[in-house]
Design a protein around this motif. Structure first.
Motif, PDB file in Angstrom:
ATOM      1  N   ALA A   1       0.831  -1.200   0.000  1.00  0.00           N
ATOM      2  CA  ALA A   1       0.000   0.000   0.000  1.00  0.00           C
ATOM      3  C   ALA A   1       0.866   1.251   0.000  1.00  0.00           C
ATOM      4  CB  ALA A   1      -0.925  -0.005   1.217  1.00  0.00           C
ATOM      5  N   ASP A   2       0.756   2.060  -1.051  1.00  0.00           N
ATOM      6  CA  ASP A   2       1.466   3.342  -1.164  1.00  0.00           C
ATOM      7  C   ASP A   2       2.965   3.227  -0.899  1.00  0.00           C
ATOM      8  OD1 ASP A   2      -0.982   4.657  -1.679  1.00  0.00           O
ATOM      9  OD2 ASP A   2      -1.394   4.760   0.477  1.00  0.00           O
ATOM     10  N   PRO A   3       3.660   2.397  -1.634  1.00  0.00           N
ATOM     11  CA  PRO A   3       5.105   2.276  -1.406  1.00  0.00           C
ATOM     12  C   PRO A   3       5.861   3.478  -1.963  1.00  0.00           C
ATOM     13  CG  PRO A   3       4.480   0.979  -3.310  1.00  0.00           C
ATOM     14  CD  PRO A   3       3.201   1.528  -2.746  1.00  0.00           C
ATOM     15  N   VAL A   4       7.048   3.690  -1.422  1.00  0.00           N
ATOM     16  CA  VAL A   4       8.003   4.639  -1.999  1.00  0.00           C
ATOM     17  C   VAL A   4       8.758   3.916  -3.109  1.00  0.00           C
ATOM     18  CG1 VAL A   4      10.104   5.960  -1.546  1.00  0.00           C
ATOM     19  CG2 VAL A   4       8.211   5.987   0.105  1.00  0.00           C
ATOM     20  N   THR A   5       8.917   4.550  -4.246  1.00  0.00           N
ATOM     21  CA  THR A   5       9.536   3.905  -5.404  1.00  0.00           C
ATOM     22  C   THR A   5      10.905   4.503  -5.691  1.00  0.00           C
ATOM     23  OG1 THR A   5       7.392   3.415  -6.406  1.00  0.00           O
ATOM     24  CG2 THR A   5       9.298   3.421  -7.866  1.00  0.00           C
ATOM     25  N   ALA A   6      11.898   3.623  -5.868  1.00  0.00           N
ATOM     26  CA  ALA A   6      13.250   4.043  -6.249  1.00  0.00           C
ATOM     27  C   ALA A   6      13.664   3.250  -7.476  1.00  0.00           C
ATOM     28  CB  ALA A   6      14.230   3.806  -5.111  1.00  0.00           C
ATOM     29  N   VAL A   7      14.273   3.933  -8.433  1.00  0.00           N
ATOM     30  CA  VAL A   7      14.655   3.322  -9.701  1.00  0.00           C
ATOM     31  C   VAL A   7      16.121   3.618  -9.983  1.00  0.00           C
ATOM     32  CG1 VAL A   7      14.227   3.264 -12.184  1.00  0.00           C
ATOM     33  CG2 VAL A   7      12.302   3.514 -10.601  1.00  0.00           C
ATOM     34  N   THR A   8      16.872   2.603 -10.405  1.00  0.00           N
ATOM     35  CA  THR A   8      18.280   2.796 -10.740  1.00  0.00           C
ATOM     36  C   THR A   8      18.706   1.757 -11.770  1.00  0.00           C
ATOM     37  OG1 THR A   8      20.499   3.074  -9.790  1.00  0.00           O
ATOM     38  CG2 THR A   8      19.170   1.287  -8.909  1.00  0.00           C
ATOM     39  N   ASP A   9      19.850   1.982 -12.409  1.00  0.00           N
ATOM     40  CA  ASP A   9      20.378   1.034 -13.390  1.00  0.00           C
ATOM     41  C   ASP A   9      20.893  -0.211 -12.671  1.00  0.00           C
ATOM     42  OD1 ASP A   9      19.819   2.727 -15.514  1.00  0.00           O
ATOM     43  OD2 ASP A   9      21.767   3.732 -15.374  1.00  0.00           O
ATOM     44  N   ARG A  10      20.613  -1.380 -13.247  1.00  0.00           N
ATOM     45  CA  ARG A  10      20.905  -2.633 -12.549  1.00  0.00           C
ATOM     46  C   ARG A  10      22.398  -2.965 -12.512  1.00  0.00           C
ATOM     47  NH1 ARG A  10      21.678  -8.076 -13.333  1.00  0.00           N
ATOM     48  NH2 ARG A  10      21.829  -7.749 -15.578  1.00  0.00           N
ATOM     49  N   GLU A  11      23.081  -2.923 -13.647  1.00  0.00           N
ATOM     50  CA  GLU A  11      24.481  -3.363 -13.665  1.00  0.00           C
ATOM     51  C   GLU A  11      25.378  -2.517 -12.757  1.00  0.00           C
ATOM     52  OE1 GLU A  11      26.151  -4.028 -17.480  1.00  0.00           O
ATOM     53  OE2 GLU A  11      24.657  -5.517 -18.073  1.00  0.00           O
ATOM     54  N   PRO A  12      25.287  -1.176 -12.793  1.00  0.00           N
ATOM     55  CA  PRO A  12      26.096  -0.397 -11.839  1.00  0.00           C
ATOM     56  C   PRO A  12      25.750  -0.716 -10.389  1.00  0.00           C
ATOM     57  CG  PRO A  12      25.299   1.011 -13.614  1.00  0.00           C
ATOM     58  CD  PRO A  12      24.601  -0.302 -13.758  1.00  0.00           C
ATOM     59  N   LEU A  13      24.472  -0.999 -10.122  1.00  0.00           N
ATOM     60  CA  LEU A  13      24.080  -1.342  -8.757  1.00  0.00           C
ATOM     61  C   LEU A  13      24.697  -2.673  -8.334  1.00  0.00           C
ATOM     62  CD1 LEU A  13      22.426  -0.784  -6.222  1.00  0.00           C
ATOM     63  CD2 LEU A  13      20.490  -1.937  -7.322  1.00  0.00           C
ATOM     64  N   VAL A  14      24.681  -3.668  -9.220  1.00  0.00           N
ATOM     65  CA  VAL A  14      25.291  -4.959  -8.902  1.00  0.00           C
ATOM     66  C   VAL A  14      26.770  -4.790  -8.575  1.00  0.00           C
ATOM     67  CG1 VAL A  14      25.966  -7.192  -9.881  1.00  0.00           C
ATOM     68  CG2 VAL A  14      23.638  -6.346 -10.214  1.00  0.00           C
ATOM     69  N   GLU A  15      27.479  -4.023  -9.399  1.00  0.00           N
ATOM     70  CA  GLU A  15      28.907  -3.802  -9.150  1.00  0.00           C
ATOM     71  C   GLU A  15      29.130  -3.069  -7.836  1.00  0.00           C
ATOM     72  OE1 GLU A  15      31.393  -5.123 -10.874  1.00  0.00           O
ATOM     73  OE2 GLU A  15      29.796  -6.139 -11.970  1.00  0.00           O
ATOM     74  N   ALA A  16      28.280  -2.096  -7.527  1.00  0.00           N
ATOM     75  CA  ALA A  16      28.428  -1.338  -6.276  1.00  0.00           C
ATOM     76  C   ALA A  16      28.159  -2.228  -5.064  1.00  0.00           C
ATOM     77  CB  ALA A  16      27.480  -0.143  -6.285  1.00  0.00           C
ATOM     78  N   VAL A  17      27.152  -3.088  -5.150  1.00  0.00           N
ATOM     79  CA  VAL A  17      26.859  -3.998  -4.040  1.00  0.00           C
ATOM     80  C   VAL A  17      28.032  -4.935  -3.795  1.00  0.00           C
ATOM     81  CG1 VAL A  17      25.386  -5.905  -3.306  1.00  0.00           C
ATOM     82  CG2 VAL A  17      24.356  -3.870  -4.312  1.00  0.00           C
ATOM     83  N   LYS A  18      28.606  -5.492  -4.875  1.00  0.00           N
ATOM     84  CA  LYS A  18      29.774  -6.369  -4.720  1.00  0.00           C
ATOM     85  C   LYS A  18      30.924  -5.606  -4.055  1.00  0.00           C
ATOM     86  CE  LYS A  18      28.938  -9.263  -8.815  1.00  0.00           C
ATOM     87  NZ  LYS A  18      29.447  -9.603 -10.174  1.00  0.00           N
ATOM     88  N   ARG A  19      31.144  -4.382  -4.506  1.00  0.00           N
ATOM     89  CA  ARG A  19      32.289  -3.589  -4.030  1.00  0.00           C
ATOM     90  C   ARG A  19      32.137  -3.222  -2.560  1.00  0.00           C
ATOM     91  NH1 ARG A  19      31.812  -0.042  -7.812  1.00  0.00           N
ATOM     92  NH2 ARG A  19      33.059  -1.261  -9.262  1.00  0.00           N
ATOM     93  N   VAL A  20      30.979  -2.703  -2.196  1.00  0.00           N
ATOM     94  CA  VAL A  20      30.775  -2.207  -0.837  1.00  0.00           C
ATOM     95  C   VAL A  20      30.651  -3.357   0.167  1.00  0.00           C
ATOM     96  CG1 VAL A  20      29.213  -0.858   0.618  1.00  0.00           C
ATOM     97  CG2 VAL A  20      29.736  -0.073  -1.687  1.00  0.00           C
TER      98      VAL A  20
ATOM     99  N   ALA B   1      28.339   0.116   3.980  1.00  0.00           N
ATOM    100  CA  ALA B   1      28.469  -1.159   4.683  1.00  0.00           C
ATOM    101  C   ALA B   1      29.619  -1.059   5.673  1.00  0.00           C
ATOM    102  CB  ALA B   1      28.709  -2.306   3.716  1.00  0.00           C
ATOM    103  N   GLY B   2      29.635  -1.970   6.637  1.00  0.00           N
ATOM    104  CA  GLY B   2      30.670  -1.957   7.659  1.00  0.00           C
ATOM    105  C   GLY B   2      30.258  -1.076   8.822  1.00  0.00           C
ATOM    106  N   TYR B   3      31.070  -1.123   9.870  1.00  0.00           N
ATOM    107  CA  TYR B   3      30.757  -0.339  11.069  1.00  0.00           C
ATOM    108  C   TYR B   3      32.033  -0.152  11.880  1.00  0.00           C
ATOM    109  CZ  TYR B   3      28.041   1.307  15.087  1.00  0.00           C
ATOM    110  OH  TYR B   3      27.512   2.063  16.099  1.00  0.00           O
ATOM    111  N   GLU B   4      32.250   1.028  12.378  1.00  0.00           N
ATOM    112  CA  GLU B   4      33.392   1.400  13.209  1.00  0.00           C
ATOM    113  C   GLU B   4      34.714   1.242  12.462  1.00  0.00           C
ATOM    114  OE1 GLU B   4      33.062  -0.808  16.819  1.00  0.00           O
ATOM    115  OE2 GLU B   4      31.562   0.545  17.674  1.00  0.00           O
TER     116      GLU B   4
END
Length: 380
Positions: free
Chosen positions: A249-268, A291-294
């Motif tokens: 119900a009434d979600p917030v929508t975010a859109v981005t390019d998939r391949e750069p996101l995949v690479e960023a997730v792997k990297r971070v 990602a990460g902490y302290e």
């Protein structure tokens, strides 16, 4: 028994049938493959208590007959045989395989102890082999791995008219894929659960061009194509329905390019210990991954479009998120977000305009949907 066959045809047939052989079995004959030569054909069959497989290929039957040999040992032999014609025969208590100057003698198993292959259930219709294989791969990543909850290790196969629905969940994520199929008669419907590992193997083995015939009864599912036939026992129970879970119900929508996101997730994610959360801080025109902490931290910012609010921060299990993103092949992904620690829907789209067009709720739902539970983000 004696037959001649090309090495490649024999190796492929043995490998296809050997997929269903149990790794370990208290019944030795279930580790065997049954070879039957007659009328210009060689049939290779294997089974265990959950699945069976049978494939027929062209061969010259010099002396028709049957023999049962250890399947994995025969598979090892086929892999090292030289290319070219192969001659196989039963000589006394041995099954001989010769070709290209190489020769092997394998002990045979007692045919009288080998159970009959289960019959193929009633054929209900057919589905495109390549599309079916892709659809099964899309949802398999969300299937459970805990054998103490066997139903959750399966894939729901639902039939309703000319639509097929495949779904899988491990309680933390839920993947659904719909596709068309050709029922043999009007009004076909079914709702069964097939072991994800088995269905994935079957779908891949039939994954070329052409169609696969689907058969079902109360206890098993069968798949058949061009001299290849396999059955698998159905799992007990039912997977939960996804309809209400997927109604956001009434979600917030975010859109981005998939391949750069995949690479960023792997990297971070390299600094994310023990699947610690990967945080997404969405703004009007970008998303910041952290990602990460302290001690060890990582971050990267990517372009993104946000609709429905000025900003939202959520976090995901990085392994689950990568599984979801890898199951799409579209250029753009859309996140529909309910907030931190709540449901998040991931879908693939051709472009940003197509992804944002779905925010009104008027357009049809994408064929492939992947629901994730977000987690509470860390405080940096």
């Amino acid at each position: 028994m004696e037959f001649r066959i090309e090495r490649g045809a024999l190796a492929d047939a043995v490998a296809w049938a050997a997929r269903v052989l149990p790794t370990r079995s208290p019944v030795p004959v279930l580790g065997g493959l049954l070879l039957e030569a007659a009328d210009g054909r060689l049939a290779v069959s294997g089974l265990d208590y959950e699945a069976s497989a049978r494939i027929e290929v062209a061969a010259t039957a010099v002396r028709p007959g049957r023999v049962l040999v250890m399947g994995r040992r025969l598979l090892d032999v086929c892999r090292v045989l030289p290319e070219g014609p192969v001659e196989c025969a039963v000589e006394g208590s041995r099954f001989t395989v010769t070709g290209g100057g190489a020769g092997f003698g394998l002990s045979v198993l007692p045919l009288d102890d080998y159970p009959s292959l289960p019959p193929l259930p009633d054929v209900l219709g057919s589905v495109d082999a390549q599309e079916f294989a892709a659809a099964v791969a899309d949802v398999t990543v969300a299937a459970g791995r805990d054998d103490t909850l066997p139903t959750l290790t399966g894939i729901r196969l639902g039939l309703d008219g000319d639509r097929m629905t495949l779904a899988a969940t491990d309680r933390y994520r839920f993947a659904v894929r719909t596709l068309g199929w050709k029922p043999g008669t009007a009004g076909v419907s079914a709702d069964v659960v097939v072991a994800a590992r088995r269905l994935s193997e079957i779908a891949r083995s039939f994954g070329g061009a052409g169609s696969v015939r689907l058969a079902l009864d109360g206890g098993s599912a069968g798949f058949e194509r061009e001299g290849m036939r396999t059955t698998v026992r159905l799992l007990d129970g039912r997977l939960p329905r996804h309809d209400k879970l997927f109604a956001l119900a009434d979600p917030v929508t975010a859109v981005t390019d998939r391949e750069p996101l995949v690479e960023a997730v792997k990297r971070v994610s390299v600094v994310a210990d023990n699947n610690s959360p990967l945080q997404f801080a969405f703004g009007p025109d970008s998303v910041l991954l952290q990602a990460g902490y302290e001690d060890d931290v990582a971050s990267q910012r990517l372009p993104a479009v946000l609709a429905g609010t000025d900003g939202m921060t959520v976090a995901f299990n990085p392994a689950y998120l990568m599984d979801a993103l890898a199951s799409f092949d579209s250029p753009v992904v859309r996140f529909q977000l309910m907030g931190p620690g709540q449901r998040a829907m991931v879908t693939g789209h051709a472009d940003h305009g197509d992804a944002l067009a779905g925010t009104s709720g008027v357009t049809a739902q994408p064929a492939h949907q992947h629901l994730l539970m977000s987690v509470k983000p860390l405080v940096y």
